[in-house]
Motif scaffolding. Structure first.
Motif, mmCIF file in Angstrom:
data_model
loop_
_atom_site.group_PDB
_atom_site.id
_atom_site.type_symbol
_atom_site.label_atom_id
_atom_site.label_comp_id
_atom_site.label_asym_id
_atom_site.label_seq_id
_atom_site.Cartn_x
_atom_site.Cartn_y
_atom_site.Cartn_z
ATOM 1 N N THR A 1 67.401 19.824 83.677
ATOM 2 C CA THR A 1 67.227 21.054 82.914
ATOM 3 C C THR A 1 68.565 21.624 82.455
ATOM 4 O OG1 THR A 1 65.169 21.544 84.038
ATOM 5 C CG2 THR A 1 66.283 23.389 83.020
ATOM 6 N N TYR B 1 69.104 19.877 79.245
ATOM 7 C CA TYR B 1 68.112 20.125 78.199
ATOM 8 C C TYR B 1 68.087 21.581 77.751
ATOM 9 C CZ TYR B 1 66.243 15.453 78.386
ATOM 10 O OH TYR B 1 66.103 14.096 78.292
ATOM 11 N N ILE B 2 68.532 22.487 78.609
ATOM 12 C CA ILE B 2 68.548 23.889 78.238
ATOM 13 C C ILE B 2 69.743 24.154 77.320
ATOM 14 C CG2 ILE B 2 69.988 25.234 79.821
ATOM 15 C CD1 ILE B 2 67.473 26.527 80.839
ATOM 16 N N LEU C 1 61.069 25.589 80.687
ATOM 17 C CA LEU C 1 61.889 24.729 81.544
ATOM 18 C C LEU C 1 62.161 25.410 82.879
ATOM 19 C CD1 LEU C 1 62.325 23.561 78.670
ATOM 20 C CD2 LEU C 1 64.564 22.866 79.422
ATOM 21 N N THR D 1 61.147 17.365 80.273
ATOM 22 C CA THR D 1 61.356 18.112 81.514
ATOM 23 C C THR D 1 60.024 18.362 82.220
ATOM 24 O OG1 THR D 1 61.275 20.150 80.235
ATOM 25 C CG2 THR D 1 63.445 19.301 80.770
ATOM 26 N N GLN E 1 63.690 27.276 76.665
ATOM 27 C CA GLN E 1 64.257 27.724 77.929
ATOM 28 C C GLN E 1 63.213 28.198 78.943
ATOM 29 O OE1 GLN E 1 67.467 31.025 78.294
ATOM 30 N NE2 GLN E 1 68.446 29.298 77.306
#
Lengths: 694, 87
Positions: free
Chosen positions: A425, A428-429, B59, A118, B56
């Motif tokens: 994201t 990926y989160i 990101l 990311t 998290q």
């Protein structure tokens, strides 16, 4: 013009909203069919078949004979849609299926992939995308050729683009083959060529235009397919439908459970300790054999074989022996290694596997776990090096960078990096959340359950593939202990629908999502390779006067050739996926990043520098990987203990140094090049030159 | 002359913004990663802080960095009347 574009955007929004609604309706319809008793294999066929037909439909209806449409989708892809297309282009089979497993198995240390895949988009946005869009031609070697002048930088660019894209596309087609063969029962090789057919149907007639609009459709499918099972699992364990928020507390419970299982004073911990003791015994036995083998060689191996055979015979002769013990003894005879080399590999594997099983459970959320400070520091160093390599590789892979040629303006190129990253994201989160939720399920529901009534997903997957899931009652107490479970990483995502208790149709949806992820990435990569050959080599170097029709014919022909050869190489099953992905990223980072970034930000960079930097970077990276990856068998000692997967950091350093030294030793670039750099830097200065190919 | 000056100022502002955002990117990724073991005792929403950042926090910071850059540069382009295309 802006009125037409506005209509185009609202039309796109309408089409894709209808499409998303239609897709959800399709899933619901299949769910009803499942309730009516349609068999699972049938559902898998319908699902994969329907989605592939859909992509083909979009591909065929986007056919074009216009050069700009073919290479850059007419440069009118709105930021939002380019974001979706880039996200699908970006997220590969490895992200969709493999990543959750990687995180499950390696905890915090696996987050290097999440960060790298990311954070690289910050580099794309800040250092490359707007400038490449302003330059506005067709390929990345185009930029190298124009900025540094002459065919040499362009040719090196073509070579590097093909090298890293080809490596990467093999990993994707491998993923396609695996998914198709697992869900339809076709053979792997057949699966590869079926997948190839659908890739070609998408990109053959319409080039970038067709690939763009199929990638948008594929993004919708892959994100829906990822979210549904994870949300369900989250509701099951937390009552909260937002897994990304809820899993912090699940992680606390997982950590508490890890401590219980590691503590031999608790009943659960005591049973774990019992199993681990058996594994320690196995490890010691294998190590003792290895030692004796090193000392005694062939003679000792023959004697050892005799002992194993005799022991099995004695067991069989003795009345009342447990039949399971006899089976195990027979297997030991059958699997006894044939020669010294085979014995060494086999027992080393046994010793390593047993050693891993005998160790206490590593804490999921704890960074860089090592036996001592030095080992932890080494892990930290490698973690950060891998993150950097993946980030820079992200910002240098040509199939991603070319996507930013397709937006209508520089401003929209910047916005579209934002949308891309947002859409990426989103997935990926969710991946780390899935890893923790699945771990919680295994640690609390599977561990401690009885072997006579295993959860249904465990027995189902154990029946399909032993490398994905197997449970063995090592200490024969009839209860599952954590150390008795062997799991393949890919299982986590594939089995999530069943773990959460969803019907089979969701499993088929996940397969379709994985297929969408692999196909979309493969599409983008194959197009990049074919375009580098047809545009940069044929049109720019061989025959600059070729007619449009001829250029497109050559492009399409090359696409076919490249696709077939990629599928052929894949069907030979070379290496493993992670190795291929690591090589692709490191090569891209070493070859392209320094020359591209310095080309924009350092006017003094010239041709000699670019050539030296690209060749040096590529050379150092390839040398390092060749000498350190066990796959190649050289096994030279690594530099500063950096793992081969992060070999790109040496290539990058060499690349930057090469551009700098080469440029400083030779004359500064001429006026036209300086003007080109100015042109790329400012959105629309007065008295500007024109580089864009309309 | 005027043009050259305008360009110089535009580019300088762009470089300053780029540098600042890269610094944020670097801190969120590499500084937090380097000190991960020291930050382990802090918790956020039930997560140990380094795990949260890796899974998290970083990101979300990346998304904000890229979004802010797109928004700010768009304004800068307009300020310098350099926005391309027809209005």
């Amino acid at each position: 013009m802006s009125g037409t574009q506005g209509r185009f955007v609202s039309q796109l929004k309408r089409h894709y909203s209808l499409y998303t609604g239609g897709f959800i309706g399709f899933v619901v319809m299949l769910a009803i069919l499942e309730q009516m008793g349609v068999p699972n294999v049938m559902l898998g066929y319908i699902f994969l078949g329907a989605t592939v037909l859909l992509y083909a439909g979009i591909g065929i209806s986007s056919r074009t004979s216009d050069v700009t449409e073919y290479y850059v989708a007419g440069r009118r892809v709105p930021a939002l849609f380019n974001g979706m297309a880039t996200a699908a282009d970006w997220m590969s089979a490895a992200s969709f299926i493999g990543l959750a497993g990687t995180l499950y198995l390696s905890g915090y240390d696996g987050l290097a992939f999440v960060l790298g895949w990311t954070g690289g988009f910050c580099l794309v946005a800040l250092l490359l995308a707007p400038y490449l869009r302003k330059f506005g031609q067709f390929t990345i070697p185009d930029f190298l050729g124009a900025r540094y002048g002459g065919n040499l930088p362009r040719s090196i660019g073509v070579f590097a683009a093909i090298l890293c894209s080809f490596t990467y596309v093999i990993a994707q087609i491998y993923g396609v083959g695996l998914i198709v063969s697992r869900f339809t029962g076709l053979e792997f090789g057949v699966g590869v060529f079926v997948g190839l057919g659908s890739i070609l149907l998408c990109s053959f007639l319409g080039g970038m235009r067709a690939v763009t609009w199929t990638q948008v459709a594929q993004y919708v499918i892959l994100i829906v397919a990822y979210m549904i099972p994870v949300v369900w699992l989250s509701v099951k364990h937390t009552g909260n439908p937002v897994p990304q928020v809820a899993y912090g507390y699940v992680l606390e419970k997982v950590t508490a459970r890890e401590q219980v299982l590691n503590d031999p004073v608790t009943p659960d911990g005591a049973r774990e300790a019992e199993v681990r003791a058996i594994f320690t015994q196995k490890q010691e036995q294998a190590e003792a054999r290895l030692k004796a083998l090193a000392a005694g060689g062939d003679a000792w191996l023959a004697a050892e074989r005799g002992r194993v055979v005799k022991a099995a015979a004695e067991l069989k002769a003795r009345p009342g022996t447990d039949p399971r013990v006899i089976v195990a003894a027979d297997r030991a005879v059958a699997e006894f290694p044939a020669d010294v080399a085979a014995a060494r590999t086999a027992w080393k594997k046994v010793a390593d596997a047993a050693k891993a099983k005998a160790a206490p459970i590593p804490a999921h959320a704890e960074p860089f776990i090592g036996q001592n400070e030095a080992e932890s520091d080494n892990k930290r160093k490698n973690f950060l090096a891998l993150v950097l390599c993946l980030m820079v590789g992200t910002a240098a892979l040509p199939h991603i960078l070319t996507r930013f040629y397709t937006t209508p303006s520089v401003g929209e190129a910047r916005q579209s990096v934002f949308w891309s990253l947002l859409f990426i994201t989103l997935l990926y989160i969710t991946v780390p959340a899935l890893a923790v939720l699945a771990k919680y399920d295994v640690y609390t529901l599977l561990v401690g359950s009885s072997f006579s009534e295993l959860p249904s997903w465990v027995s189902a997957w154990a029946a399909v593939d032993k490398t994905l899931m197997s449970v063995n009652d090592i200490n024969m107490d009839g209860i599952v202990q954590l150390a008795e479970i062997t799991m393949g990483g890919d299982l986590i995502m594939l089995a999530t629908p069943e773990i959460s208790g969803l019907p089979y149709v969701v499993t088929a949806l996940v397969a379709a999502g994985g297929l969408a992820a692999a196909l979309s990435t493969a599409d983008g990569l194959l197009l990049t390779i074919a375009n580098a050959l047809s545009h940069d080599v044929y049109f720019k170097m061989v025959d600059p006067h070729a007619s449009t029709a001829r250029r497109l014919m050559i492009s399409k022909g090359l696409l076919l050739v490249v696709a077939v050869s990629a599928a052929y190489v894949t069907s030979l099953k070379p290496g493993d996926i992670l190795l291929l992905v690591g090589v692709a990223f490191s090569l891209a980072a070493s070859a392209f990043f320094p020359a591209l970034v310095l080309g924009v930000f350092w006017k003094r960079a010239n041709k000699a520098g670019a050539v030296l930097g690209m060749v040096g970077g590529l050379g150092v990276c390839m040398y390092y990987m060749y000498t350190t990856y066990p796959f190649f068998g050289v096994n030279a000692p690594p530099w500063w203990d950096i793992n081969p997967i992060s070999g790109g950091i040496f290539g990058m350093a060499a690349g930057f140094a090469g551009v700098f030294v080469g440029s400083m030793l030779t004359a500064a670039p001429g006026k036209e090049i300086q003007d080109l750099v100015d042109h790329v830097r400012y959105p629309n200065p007065e008295g500007d030159i024109k580089t864009e190919t309309a | 002359m005027q043009l050259a000056e305008k360009r110089r100022r535009y580019w300088k502002k762009n470089l300053r913004l780029t540098g600042m955002l890269l610094a944020i990117w670097f801190i969120a990724t590499f500084v937090v990663g380097w000190f991960a073991r020291d930050l382990q005792s802090l918790t956020f929403l039930g997560f140990p802080l380094p795990f949260y950042m890796g899974a998290q926090g970083a990101l979300l910071i990346y998304v904000a960095v890229v979004g802010y850059y797109a928004w700010r540069m768009d304004r800068l382009d307009r300020e310098y009347a350099a926005q391309e295309g027809e209005r």
